[in-house]
Motif scaffolding. Structure first.
Motif, PDB file in Angstrom:
ATOM      1  N   GLY A  56      52.491  44.871  -6.482  1.00 50.44           N
ATOM      2  CA  GLY A  56      51.154  44.611  -6.087  1.00 50.44           C
ATOM      3  C   GLY A  56      51.168  44.420  -4.628  1.00 50.44           C
ATOM      4  N   GLN A  57      50.764  43.230  -4.007  1.00 50.15           N
ATOM      5  CA  GLN A  57      50.596  43.130  -2.347  1.00 50.15           C
ATOM      6  C   GLN A  57      51.969  43.185  -1.572  1.00 50.15           C
ATOM      7  N   ARG A  58      53.191  43.113  -2.426  1.00 47.67           N
ATOM      8  CA  ARG A  58      53.934  43.266  -1.511  1.00 47.67           C
ATOM      9  C   ARG A  58      54.507  44.673  -1.097  1.00 47.67           C
ATOM     10  N   LEU A  59      53.645  45.649  -1.367  1.00 49.39           N
ATOM     11  CA  LEU A  59      53.901  46.714  -0.886  1.00 49.39           C
ATOM     12  C   LEU A  59      52.680  47.195   0.029  1.00 49.39           C
ATOM     13  N   PRO A  60      52.982  47.538   1.315  1.00 53.40           N
ATOM     14  CA  PRO A  60      51.838  47.796   2.318  1.00 53.40           C
ATOM     15  C   PRO A  60      51.285  49.145   1.702  1.00 53.40           C
ATOM     16  N   ARG A  61      49.978  49.128   2.046  1.00 57.44           N
ATOM     17  CA  ARG A  61      49.085  50.195   1.656  1.00 57.44           C
ATOM     18  C   ARG A  61      49.448  51.615   2.534  1.00 57.44           C
ATOM     19  N   VAL A  62      49.215  52.591   1.697  1.00 59.08           N
ATOM     20  CA  VAL A  62      49.339  53.864   2.227  1.00 59.08           C
ATOM     21  C   VAL A  62      48.094  54.425   2.815  1.00 59.08           C
ATOM     22  N   LEU A  63      48.081  54.799   3.917  1.00 52.06           N
ATOM     23  CA  LEU A  63      46.773  55.272   4.931  1.00 52.06           C
ATOM     24  C   LEU A  63      46.820  56.833   4.873  1.00 52.06           C
TER      25      LEU A  63
END
Length: 344
Positions: A56-63
């Motif tokens: 979940g939120q432990r992975l930075p988002r891919v932009l």
């Protein structure tokens, strides 16, 4: 976006360059660029998606993920420019860092337990042991070439006076690894340098090249333990290597590992949580073999530049393989009585 003095760069193990850029609003992004990556940017984004349900939120988002001007580019959020490895090197086993490390390891173990599925297939593994072994063999051959020495299959390794077998036997022992009972989802390289850490001790997992749902959990556990062992050897161990008359003679003071022992406690507990009385012996051996692989892969990276590191890295890898072969204990992972092991 303003880079100014906030632009930082580091080189990943894959050879990619990672630039950390500060935006006008104070947020940061990480830009990972590579001409010929092992895994494409789109492949890394897809691998992240495989494990996102568990982290979940432990992975930075891919932009952004794609090709730009013949260069592979992956752009992600960057919650912090510092890693857990940076903090550990700077502050040592401080209580708050040990507590955060325990939280990270426990989260990984929870994911392994949640995602565990029977039917592990080595040829379908997200990280294939045989291919890693082939790269390790090539790397060690290259490193000996830098020393202007050709390593033959009959060369015997003599480590601090003890004969630990031939080059051929080492390869055979590393290849003869029993598979785990189940496969798990995980980040492909779970170690402190792949954990971003904020000043508030929030943490995020990065480097998703080998993320997926078909991992050998013993390999993943070896990264949690082995990273500290490698760091300790690189920082403190030195020795000599001599080759002649069919022998490779390695001499160095045995590592004490006292400084890293606090960091090893939680990964050791993780191993004992995942193994069972029935599978302990082969899981224990596999953990040692996977950890030996981590030491071997460091040799072409570092020992070719610093000859004094060659002996401790190779010597300790050989000791781990020997311990796996004979079921012997090792300071890296203290054994515990069968009655106290998990049977989950």
């Amino acid at each position: 976006m303003s880079t100014g003095g906030a632009d930082r760069a580091r080189s990943g193990s894959s050879g990619a360059a990672v630039h950390i850029l500060e935006c006008a609003d104070g947020s940061r992004v990480a830009v990972k660029v590579a001409a010929s990556p092992r895994v494409s940017a789109t492949g890394q984004a897809a691998a992240r998606a495989q494990i996102a349900p568990f982290f979940g939120q432990r992975l930075p988002r891919v932009l952004y993920a794609g090709r730009h001007q013949d260069t592979d580019v992956l752009v992600t959020e960057c919650p912090s420019p510092r890693t857990f490895a940076d903090a550990a090197r700077g502050h040592g086993p401080a209580p708050d860092l040990l507590a955060t490390w325990a939280q990270i390891v426990d989260h990984l173990v929870g994911v392994w337990q949640q995602s565990a599925q029977p039917g592990y297939k080595p040829d379908r593994a997200t990280r294939n042991h045989q291919r890693r072994l082939e790269r390790a063999i090539d790397g060690l051959t290259y490193a000996f070439g830098v020393l202007e020495t050709e390593l033959s299959r009959r060369h015997r390794f003599i480590v601090n006076g003890s004969d630990l077998g031939t080059w051929e036997q080492l390869q055979r022992r590393l290849a003869a690894m029993a598979p785990p009972d189940f496969r798990v989802a995980c980040l492909g390289d779970p170690q402190p340098a792949n954990v971003l850490l904020t000043p508030q001790l929030d943490w995020y997992l990065i480097d998703w090249e080998w993320s997926g749902r078909h991992h050998d959990w013993r390999m993943m556990a070896s990264h949690l333990l082995g990273w500290w062992f490698v760091e300790d050897l690189l920082a403190h161990a030195r020795g000599t290597i001599a080759v002649g008359s069919g022998r490779v003679i390695l001499d160095y003071p045995p590592p004490e590992s006292a400084a890293i022992r606090p960091w090893l406690a939680r990964p050791t507990r993780a191993f004992h949580t995942m193994t069972t009385c029935r599978t302990f012996d082969r899981d224990h051996a596999a953990l040692f073999l996977h950890t030996a692989m981590l030491l071997l892969r460091e040799i072409p990276r570092t020992a070719a530049k610093n000859r004094q590191l060659f002996a401790p890295l190779l010597g300790e890898a050989l000791h781990l393989v020997d311990a796996a072969d004979h079921g012997a204990p090792h300071p890296l992972l203290p054994a515990v009585p069968p009655s106290s092991r998990s049977t989950w």
